[in-house]
Design a protein around this motif. Structure first.
Motif, mmCIF file in Angstrom:
data_model
loop_
_atom_site.group_PDB
_atom_site.id
_atom_site.type_symbol
_atom_site.label_atom_id
_atom_site.label_comp_id
_atom_site.label_asym_id
_atom_site.label_seq_id
_atom_site.Cartn_x
_atom_site.Cartn_y
_atom_site.Cartn_z
ATOM 1 N N TYR A 8 67.563 102.952 43.133
ATOM 2 C CA TYR A 8 67.265 103.026 41.706
ATOM 3 C C TYR A 8 65.847 103.547 41.511
ATOM 4 N N ILE A 78 65.891 100.246 34.253
ATOM 5 C CA ILE A 78 66.387 101.281 35.161
ATOM 6 C C ILE A 78 66.245 102.645 34.506
ATOM 7 N N PRO A 82 72.259 103.688 39.656
ATOM 8 C CA PRO A 82 72.109 103.627 41.102
ATOM 9 C C PRO A 82 72.859 104.746 41.824
#
Length: 99
Positions: A8, A78, A82
């Protein structure tokens, strides 16, 4: 053993680590087949998490749990990812912990 590595990019690695420690790790400990979980802070907001389980099914369940939890609890932190890599762990070594 089977392993998942998730990478991430985050705007706040310290806050991410705090939430993982307090909220996500307890969910991982409950997972049948759970072996270990690690977070690597590579600097500049780059983070990797590593989940090790006894088998593929457990790692796939950990990835489902991680995806759901990240969406609910980390979405604001984030900035990318991911990216997920899963596979059979073909080489493994752990240092013995002195008594």
């Amino acid at each position: 053993m089977y392993t998942a590595i998730r990478t991430y990019t985050t705007s706040d690695s310290a806050e991410l680590a705090k939430r993982v420690q307090e909220e996500f790790l307890p969910m991982m400990r409950e997972l049948p087949g759970f072996v270990g979980y690690y977070v690597v802070d590579a600097g500049d907001g780059r983070i990797a998490s590593i989940t090790v389980c006894d088998d593929q099914a457990a790692v796939e369940e950990s990835t489902r749990r991680a995806s759901d939890w990240v969406q609910k609890r980390l979405a604001s932190l984030i900035t990318a990812g991911p990216d997920v890599l899963m596979g059979n762990t073909t080489v493994s070594e752990t240092a013995a912990i002195p008594a």
